[in-house]
Design a protein around this motif. Sequence first.
Motif, mmCIF file in Angstrom:
data_model
loop_
_atom_site.group_PDB
_atom_site.id
_atom_site.type_symbol
_atom_site.label_atom_id
_atom_site.label_comp_id
_atom_site.label_asym_id
_atom_site.label_seq_id
_atom_site.Cartn_x
_atom_site.Cartn_y
_atom_site.Cartn_z
ATOM 1 N N ARG A 64 -18.531 7.872 14.552
ATOM 2 C CA ARG A 64 -17.370 7.185 13.984
ATOM 3 C C ARG A 64 -17.620 6.753 12.537
ATOM 4 O O ARG A 64 -16.703 6.739 11.733
ATOM 5 N N ARG B 215 -15.221 1.142 12.522
ATOM 6 C CA ARG B 215 -15.064 0.081 13.522
ATOM 7 C C ARG B 215 -14.367 0.573 14.788
ATOM 8 O O ARG B 215 -14.491 -0.020 15.834
ATOM 9 N N LYS B 216 -13.596 1.634 14.661
ATOM 10 C CA LYS B 216 -12.853 2.186 15.800
ATOM 11 C C LYS B 216 -13.233 3.638 16.007
ATOM 12 O O LYS B 216 -13.437 4.393 15.065
ATOM 13 N N TYR C 53 -5.182 0.178 11.591
ATOM 14 C CA TYR C 53 -5.979 1.044 12.451
ATOM 15 C C TYR C 53 -6.712 2.098 11.625
ATOM 16 O O TYR C 53 -7.900 2.347 11.838
ATOM 17 N N GLU D 128 -9.642 0.544 10.020
ATOM 18 C CA GLU D 128 -10.737 0.364 10.976
ATOM 19 C C GLU D 128 -11.476 1.681 11.233
ATOM 20 O O GLU D 128 -12.690 1.700 11.352
#
Length: 157
Positions: free
Chosen positions: A35, A74-75, A66, A69
């Motif tokens: 990620r 982070r996501k 989003y 992130e």
Amino acid sequence: MSSHENAPDQARVIQLRPGQRPAPPAAPPKEPLWRDLVGDVLRRERLAQQRTLKDVADEARISMPYLSEVERGRKEASSEVLAAAARALGLSLAELLGRVQGEILKVTALTSAAPSRAATSVSAHTATSVTSLTSAAPARTGTSVSTLGRGEVRLAA
């Protein structure tokens, strides 16, 4: 006879410098998270195009927080979100994955003196996956895929 000759199973300790201990061995570097690398590639491409987070998020039809992130690692984005973000940046999902693979190879090459068998295996698997994904996708005029050394893939449009 000295006391050292009577104890053959004991090691003799020689201090390098009085009062200082040798530094403990460094921990092996951690492999990067998927990620984080995906986010880095998306952010770099967005900034290279001089586009705002809002512009890309609106075009991809995902929320701006989003996407932020995802870019910051982070996501863990779904394949649908990654494909939408890639399309908004003018990339195919295969092109995005190819760039991420390049980052993985770069980072792992920097953290290890010689590529491990696991890294080579992952690279070969990724190259096969990207090639399969590209050949399954509708062909765009002038798109080509070629494999380079050590499992690297070059996507050219």
